[in-house]
Design a protein around this motif. Sequence first.
Motif, short mmCIF file in Angstrom:
data_model
loop_
_atom_site.label_atom_id
_atom_site.label_comp_id
_atom_site.label_asym_id
_atom_site.label_seq_id
_atom_site.Cartn_x
_atom_site.Cartn_y
_atom_site.Cartn_z
N GLU A 158 -23.54 -55.00 -26.79
CA GLU A 158 -22.27 -54.38 -26.41
C GLU A 158 -22.49 -53.39 -25.27
O GLU A 158 -23.42 -52.59 -25.31
CB GLU A 158 -21.65 -53.67 -27.61
CG GLU A 158 -20.20 -53.34 -27.38
CD GLU A 158 -19.55 -52.78 -28.64
OE1 GLU A 158 -18.81 -53.53 -29.30
OE2 GLU A 158 -19.80 -51.61 -28.96
N GLU A 159 -21.63 -53.47 -24.26
CA GLU A 159 -21.69 -52.58 -23.10
C GLU A 159 -20.37 -51.84 -23.01
O GLU A 159 -19.32 -52.44 -23.14
CB GLU A 159 -21.96 -53.42 -21.86
CG GLU A 159 -22.34 -52.64 -20.60
CD GLU A 159 -21.17 -52.07 -19.86
OE1 GLU A 159 -21.29 -50.94 -19.37
OE2 GLU A 159 -20.11 -52.72 -19.77
N GLY A 160 -20.43 -50.53 -22.77
CA GLY A 160 -19.21 -49.72 -22.71
C GLY A 160 -18.97 -49.03 -24.02
O GLY A 160 -19.67 -49.31 -25.00
N PRO A 161 -18.04 -48.08 -24.08
CA PRO A 161 -17.20 -47.62 -22.96
C PRO A 161 -18.03 -46.91 -21.88
O PRO A 161 -19.09 -46.36 -22.17
CB PRO A 161 -16.23 -46.63 -23.61
CG PRO A 161 -16.52 -46.60 -25.06
CD PRO A 161 -17.77 -47.32 -25.32
N PHE A 162 -17.49 -46.97 -20.67
CA PHE A 162 -18.14 -46.35 -19.52
C PHE A 162 -17.06 -45.95 -18.54
O PHE A 162 -16.14 -46.72 -18.28
CB PHE A 162 -19.09 -47.37 -18.87
CG PHE A 162 -19.66 -46.91 -17.54
CD1 PHE A 162 -20.78 -46.09 -17.50
CD2 PHE A 162 -19.08 -47.30 -16.35
CE1 PHE A 162 -21.30 -45.66 -16.29
CE2 PHE A 162 -19.61 -46.88 -15.13
CZ PHE A 162 -20.72 -46.07 -15.10
N VAL A 163 -17.15 -44.73 -18.02
CA VAL A 163 -16.17 -44.27 -17.05
C VAL A 163 -16.47 -44.90 -15.70
O VAL A 163 -17.59 -44.81 -15.22
CB VAL A 163 -16.19 -42.73 -16.94
CG1 VAL A 163 -15.34 -42.26 -15.76
CG2 VAL A 163 -15.68 -42.13 -18.24
N ASP A 164 -15.49 -45.58 -15.14
CA ASP A 164 -15.69 -46.22 -13.84
C ASP A 164 -15.04 -45.42 -12.73
O ASP A 164 -14.61 -44.28 -12.93
CB ASP A 164 -15.18 -47.68 -13.91
CG ASP A 164 -15.99 -48.57 -12.98
OD1 ASP A 164 -16.16 -48.21 -11.80
OD2 ASP A 164 -16.47 -49.64 -13.42
N ILE A 165 -14.91 -46.03 -11.57
CA ILE A 165 -14.43 -45.37 -10.35
C ILE A 165 -13.06 -44.70 -10.52
O ILE A 165 -12.73 -43.74 -9.86
CB ILE A 165 -14.41 -46.39 -9.19
CG1 ILE A 165 -14.33 -45.70 -7.83
CG2 ILE A 165 -13.31 -47.41 -9.34
CD1 ILE A 165 -14.61 -46.62 -6.66
N THR A 166 -12.26 -45.21 -11.45
CA THR A 166 -10.91 -44.69 -11.67
C THR A 166 -10.91 -43.40 -12.49
O THR A 166 -9.87 -42.74 -12.61
CB THR A 166 -10.10 -45.72 -12.47
OG1 THR A 166 -10.88 -46.09 -13.61
CG2 THR A 166 -9.81 -46.96 -11.65
N GLY A 167 -12.05 -43.05 -13.08
CA GLY A 167 -12.09 -41.86 -13.94
C GLY A 167 -11.57 -42.14 -15.33
O GLY A 167 -11.41 -41.22 -16.14
N THR A 168 -11.30 -43.41 -15.64
CA THR A 168 -10.88 -43.79 -16.99
C THR A 168 -11.98 -44.65 -17.61
O THR A 168 -12.85 -45.16 -16.91
CB THR A 168 -9.56 -44.61 -16.95
OG1 THR A 168 -9.74 -45.70 -16.03
CG2 THR A 168 -8.39 -43.77 -16.49
N SER B 185 -7.58 -55.67 -9.72
CA SER B 185 -8.68 -55.00 -10.38
C SER B 185 -8.49 -54.98 -11.89
O SER B 185 -7.39 -54.75 -12.39
CB SER B 185 -8.77 -53.56 -9.88
OG SER B 185 -9.69 -52.84 -10.66
N THR B 186 -9.58 -55.19 -12.61
CA THR B 186 -9.52 -55.11 -14.07
C THR B 186 -9.64 -53.66 -14.54
O THR B 186 -9.58 -53.37 -15.73
CB THR B 186 -10.66 -55.92 -14.72
OG1 THR B 186 -11.90 -55.46 -14.17
CG2 THR B 186 -10.50 -57.40 -14.47
N LEU B 187 -9.83 -52.74 -13.59
CA LEU B 187 -10.01 -51.35 -13.96
C LEU B 187 -8.70 -50.60 -14.13
O LEU B 187 -8.67 -49.49 -14.64
CB LEU B 187 -10.83 -50.62 -12.88
CG LEU B 187 -12.26 -51.12 -12.65
CD1 LEU B 187 -12.87 -50.43 -11.46
CD2 LEU B 187 -13.10 -50.88 -13.89
N ASP B 188 -7.59 -51.22 -13.70
CA ASP B 188 -6.29 -50.55 -13.74
C ASP B 188 -5.64 -50.77 -15.11
O ASP B 188 -5.28 -51.89 -15.45
CB ASP B 188 -5.45 -51.13 -12.60
CG ASP B 188 -3.98 -50.72 -12.68
OD1 ASP B 188 -3.65 -49.81 -13.47
OD2 ASP B 188 -3.18 -51.32 -11.93
#
Length: 448
Positions: free
Chosen positions: A246-256, A394-397
Amino acid sequence: MSLRSFLNKLEKKGEVLHIHERISPRFEMASVIQEFSEGPVLFFERVEGYDTRVVANLCGTRGRICSALKTSRNELYMRLSEAQRNPLKPEIAEEAPVMDVHEKPDLSRIPVLLHFEKDAGPYITAAAVSARSLDGKVENVSVHRLLVLDRNHLVIRLVPRHLFRLWSMAKKKRKDLEVAISIGLHPAVLLAAASSPPFGVSEYAVANRLLDGSLKLVKCMEIDAYAPAEAELVLEGRISFEREAEEGPFVDITGTYDIRRMQPVVEIVNVMRRKDYIYQALLPGSSEHRLLMGLPREAAIYEAVSKVVPRVKAVNLSDGGCGWLHAAISIEKQTEGDGKTALLAAFAAHPSLKHAVVVDSDIDVFNPREVEWAIALRFQASEDLIVVPNARGSTLDPSADQKRGLTSKMGIDATRPLNIPRENFERAHIPSTQKVAELIDKLRKTRL
Ligand code: MN
């Protein structure tokens, strides 16, 4: 060219802040880096529980990246796209500073930062991961976040791009993919690794062009992959074709927080490093993260829009848009429709782009107030707005359809309409004299 030579240069310019207080890589360092995002390079001299020093925020400003590449803000795009078009194969060295020490892996001895409250664990975030296809014909270098699992295992986030493709090719033959994970690099190497030249072009060759041919590589000791000769630390490993974690949770470029996923495990089999290696940290969501990820996309947008309108002045993937989702593009408009054509080209060049604004060349795209001013006075929603529902994004939104990777795109053409007299849009100007200029200068100086 190395991290150290660049650090020396910055040291002379007074851009390095040395922190001598003992500080922990568990949250404490991340707090300090967040506070000084967009500020100086941070050099942590004493790290609680480790002998290693840590450097962070190396590429925290546009100015520092330009100075690393010996270029200016306006020429940066051209330098980046030119390097992608003219990659130059680096020389292979037999000996290198990074070969000072080679040892059995023990990731617990590396001061990997734990950044945010709900992060799954400590993450390596400033590493360039290189791999070759099994037949040795294709080399790829890219940046990936790596979660520390134990002494010799990491989990790697593989977005379906080039490294994922190499890994899938190996997986089909039931083989692991060998990777060199290099840390402590000159900004040109990180920036090249963050760019996306076509599959088959090695990002090392792009970095070497950016460095005017001065990048040297070494062959790893236990695996079939190459690493920058002047890296601080190289982890040699194998991405498993079958083992996932399992990978994550992790804060990405969006700050979320990015969601949890099952991702491939990397077994580290050997470590090469300089004797007194410096660990390089990068705070997710910081200006450094936005710039390293965003600049190559700005170059891609610049290149694509330049092909369809006569002249592009500047592109800014703005801070408020996470350096990733929002673009402001300034062009010299010649015919009606140029603005919309530019928007379409920008969306095609950077598939994660969500909202884009095109403005005339008198607007400074790095100044959000000027961009908003252009929208206020040069834009009519009924005429100048493009909305594309259900496009790939983006999947980050978190507001998008993250499962299917779909989002709505909005393009704003805030260039002057050509059928309205130009003077209606003129920014009013007060005539000045030398006398008044001197008076203002004096008033400024005497003001409390
Ligand atoms: Mn690639």
